[in-house]
Motif scaffolding. Structure first.
Motif, mmCIF file in Angstrom:
data_model
loop_
_atom_site.group_PDB
_atom_site.id
_atom_site.type_symbol
_atom_site.label_atom_id
_atom_site.label_comp_id
_atom_site.label_asym_id
_atom_site.label_seq_id
_atom_site.Cartn_x
_atom_site.Cartn_y
_atom_site.Cartn_z
ATOM 1 N N VAL A 89 36.151 59.238 -25.439
ATOM 2 C CA VAL A 89 37.000 58.190 -25.882
ATOM 3 C C VAL A 89 36.855 56.933 -25.113
ATOM 4 O O VAL A 89 36.978 56.855 -24.037
ATOM 5 C CB VAL A 89 38.424 58.603 -25.726
ATOM 6 N N LEU A 90 36.222 56.305 -26.007
ATOM 7 C CA LEU A 90 36.202 54.516 -25.640
ATOM 8 C C LEU A 90 37.681 53.991 -26.266
ATOM 9 O O LEU A 90 37.805 54.349 -27.415
ATOM 10 C CB LEU A 90 35.176 53.724 -26.563
ATOM 11 N N SER A 91 38.338 53.335 -25.274
ATOM 12 C CA SER A 91 39.677 52.788 -25.966
ATOM 13 C C SER A 91 39.899 51.354 -25.393
ATOM 14 O O SER A 91 39.352 51.107 -24.540
ATOM 15 C CB SER A 91 40.859 53.819 -25.316
ATOM 16 N N GLY A 92 40.575 50.960 -26.178
ATOM 17 C CA GLY A 92 40.867 49.485 -25.872
ATOM 18 C C GLY A 92 42.258 49.067 -26.525
ATOM 19 O O GLY A 92 42.739 49.553 -27.448
ATOM 20 N N SER A 93 43.114 48.031 -25.916
ATOM 21 C CA SER A 93 44.055 47.707 -26.542
ATOM 22 C C SER A 93 44.033 46.308 -27.299
ATOM 23 O O SER A 93 43.424 45.292 -26.933
ATOM 24 C CB SER A 93 45.167 47.507 -25.363
ATOM 25 N N GLY B 75 46.014 51.867 -15.911
ATOM 26 C CA GLY B 75 44.813 51.799 -16.871
ATOM 27 C C GLY B 75 44.747 50.532 -17.857
ATOM 28 O O GLY B 75 43.689 49.908 -17.780
ATOM 29 N N ARG B 76 45.742 50.099 -18.107
ATOM 30 C CA ARG B 76 45.790 48.765 -18.918
ATOM 31 C C ARG B 76 45.336 47.695 -18.152
ATOM 32 O O ARG B 76 44.618 46.768 -18.514
ATOM 33 C CB ARG B 76 47.233 48.848 -19.376
ATOM 34 N N ALA B 77 45.790 47.586 -16.890
ATOM 35 C CA ALA B 77 45.192 46.602 -15.828
ATOM 36 C C ALA B 77 43.738 46.722 -15.656
ATOM 37 O O ALA B 77 43.265 45.605 -15.625
ATOM 38 C CB ALA B 77 46.312 46.626 -14.789
ATOM 39 N N VAL B 78 43.349 47.831 -15.568
ATOM 40 C CA VAL B 78 41.886 48.215 -15.328
ATOM 41 C C VAL B 78 41.218 47.468 -16.520
ATOM 42 O O VAL B 78 40.049 46.654 -16.521
ATOM 43 C CB VAL B 78 41.344 49.489 -15.237
ATOM 44 N N ALA B 82 38.387 44.483 -16.963
ATOM 45 C CA ALA B 82 37.092 44.952 -17.521
ATOM 46 C C ALA B 82 36.739 43.968 -18.650
ATOM 47 O O ALA B 82 35.723 43.448 -18.799
ATOM 48 C CB ALA B 82 37.053 46.358 -17.863
ATOM 49 N N LEU B 83 37.811 43.591 -19.337
ATOM 50 C CA LEU B 83 37.508 42.900 -20.601
ATOM 51 C C LEU B 83 37.094 41.459 -20.137
ATOM 52 O O LEU B 83 36.054 41.034 -20.641
ATOM 53 C CB LEU B 83 38.749 42.492 -21.357
ATOM 54 N N SER B 87 33.272 44.226 -20.036
ATOM 55 C CA SER B 87 32.948 45.601 -19.771
ATOM 56 C C SER B 87 33.898 46.338 -20.859
ATOM 57 O O SER B 87 35.016 45.967 -20.850
ATOM 58 C CB SER B 87 32.890 45.892 -18.376
ATOM 59 N N LEU B 88 33.391 47.408 -21.164
ATOM 60 C CA LEU B 88 34.327 48.444 -21.743
ATOM 61 C C LEU B 88 34.741 49.411 -20.970
ATOM 62 O O LEU B 88 34.151 49.639 -19.720
ATOM 63 C CB LEU B 88 33.294 49.321 -22.989
#
Lengths: 358, 358
Positions: A89-93, B75-78, B82-83, B87-88
DNA sequence: TTGAAAGCGCTAACAA
DNA sequence: TTGTTAGCGCTTTCAA
């Protein structure tokens, strides 16, 4: 791979066979190859594999906020299903930002994900068309996608989803023009929660406990789920023969919810009960010190430990994630049937706050 | 890409140049190419790109549970960092299962992630060595990795991390043999929270409010953070001249926490205050109906809305994620310095429950 | 400024 | 059972 082949004294293809558990290799040869792999620390290059095979065994997940409890549980359920199907799973907000959402989706597509699960914040997903044409499957979850997405050949047309509460009126009310609520052409698979039905149940619950002035404090009307929940609220009032009063309705970001309710309560003829449109708003209202009768949409942790316990209309985020992912993988394994629109039921959980008398 | 080149009447390389914003293309040519791209709905194939270039612009994130509030914020902070670095994030839940963790990590490595951020549940990460040798960067977060991981040439050696509370004793207590706590050779970058210091502060807070019998209800002693927090507890008792009593200590899964505390309270000479080892346990204890003086490790939503508010030692999950990711990207951009071990401070938040008298 | 050719690591198709 | 060859879509190198 070449090194491994050399070390084991075999051809490339034999190494490939061993790595992929393909038949037609003597145990002895396989053993030799495995040993070489181990010794050299060889790891197959997934990119090359993907390039050759065409499928990436990965799906993209676009949600509003990975850190939101609702969506993180949703995401976990998706991950679970993906794992079972051998997919990553590739995930993003998206952060509720249509531009960011679009960017994220296109990035995922560049990475050739096999499919997408999208909690859309934008209302136009026209840009998805080339991707869908290229064979990427997509499922919209929690909210329907915007117009202009029509895969699988079969057009879906304008289907004003009836919802499961009895007697929904299909038109959205005057003064609350919610885009995409009714008449929106949604033609990707879509998995929703029964927002209107849930709100209907919650508000009816308050009415049954004697309240005749029930306030609705919801999120911005532009959000699909908010509009649906407002619809359920109206329907419950209507059915009870109660008037719909603009002054008892507030729609806006959670930060303003507390103040909005305070205003209502300090006016003449204040509400005796509140229905809140999502858990962020429920918490905001509680934090603002309000302690009247309350039913909130969305369950949240510790709702049972507050005094009184908070009565909620619970959604099933894990079920939503599971259903969406299963639908996606069904598509990926070749199901070309007409797009589906699944609506998951909600559940009223009485805990005290919703049973307070006026 | 070939189609685009043909449509625009240029060579493959020119399309490549336009797609990658490389210099040396006439605006007119570029325009023609862009138009063809748009018209044909062309999307570069990232796999091919990766295959050719070697870097995937993606990192792998292995955490215990994507749905856990602590880790989802982490995870959100990571993701955020990354963004910023283009990076994904590939993420997966280990579910506290070392085997699953290992599988996940190796899968990520097969996909040639540039780096890994790992919240380790296993204690042996020897299997990472080939990957690290192959140039994949790794950062351990929240807990140190097991022995046998030594990248960047420089061995880290056995450094019994001193913690920030005054006068930590480096040895772990008898009867609580926590692997990896002291003397463990940790040689990947590691970002931790000051577990011992935080627990020390929380327990001292209770003692300052007059308690002389403080119970410790923590998670399984095999978990690194649990052991560290227990250390802080002991240290606080010691410094206050209070005896350490086995009967006031419970370590086990959260489901058993409530019962364990009940047992302590019903014994002779029961504790007057409780220190809980993480938020799951804090909630379990509250749910079991305990309402004595309480300080919990980990902040949690609505802690302020309970009556009394729950005093906590707050960690900073977002800070942990941000720091870990930034460290990782520093490595990815070439920093070959000695492995670092960063310890983030905690913060005591008094809300009522920790200020109750005995 | 533009293009031709080689090859990244792997697997599908076909041979031996 | 094992091996050979071609080529997935792109970028790198070198040449025009």
């Amino acid at each position: 791979m070449k090194d491994v082949a050399e070390a084991a004294g075999v051809a490339l293809k034999t190494v490939s066979r061993v790595v992929n558990d393909e038949p037609g290799v003597t145990p002895a040869t396989a053993e030799r190859v495995s040993a070489a792999i181990e010794r050299l620390g060889y790891r197959p290059n997934e990119s090359a594999r993907v390039l050759r095979r065409g499928s990436t065994s990965s799906i993209g997940l676009v949600i509003e906020d990975v850190a939101d409890p609702f969506y993180s549980v949703f995401g976990r359920a998706v991950e679970e299903v993906a794992l079972r199907h051998g997919s990553l799973v590739l995930s993003g907000s998206s952060g509720e930002d249509p531009l960011r959402e679009r960017e994220l989706i296109l990035t995922f597509c560049s990475r050739r994900v096999d499919g997408l699960i999208i909690v859309p914040s934008g209302t136009d997903h026209d840009y998805l068309r080339p991707e869908l044409d290229a064979g990427i499957a997509a499922v919209f979850a929690d909210r329907p996608g915007g117009p202009g997405t029509a895969p699988y050949g079969t057009a879906y047309g304008t289907t004003p989803g009836p919802g499961s509460a009895p007697g929904h009126d299909p038109g959205s009310g005057p003064g609350h023009d919610v885009p995409g609520v009714s008449g929106g052409a949604v033609s990707c698979d879509t998995v929703l929660c029964d927002n209107a039905g849930g709100a209907y149940a919650g508000v009816s619950h308050l009415i049954r406990h004697g309240h005749r002035r029930v306030a609705f404090v919801g999120d911005r009307a532009s959000i699909f789920t908010s509009g649906e929940r407002l619809r359920g609220y109206r329907r419950a009032l209507e059915e009870a023969g109660l008037p719909f009063e603009e002054s008892l309705v507030s729609t806006g970001p959670a930060e303003e919810a507390g103040a909005a309710l305070t205003r209502m309560l300090s006016g003449g003829d204040p509400p005796t009960a509140v229905f809140t449109g999502n858990s962020r708003i429920t918490v905001a209202v509680l934090r603002a010190g309000h302690r009247q009768a309350l039913v909130g949409f969305d369950d949240f942790e510790l709702a049972d430990l507050l005094v009184p316990g908070v009565t909620v209309v619970a959604q099933d985020p894990a079920g939503l994630g599971r259903t969406s992912a299963e639908l996606l993988f069904r598509r990926l394994s070749g199901d070309r049937g007409a797009p589906e629109r699944i609506e998951l039921p909600t559940r009223l959980i009485p805990r005290g706050s919703g049973e307070l008398p006026p």
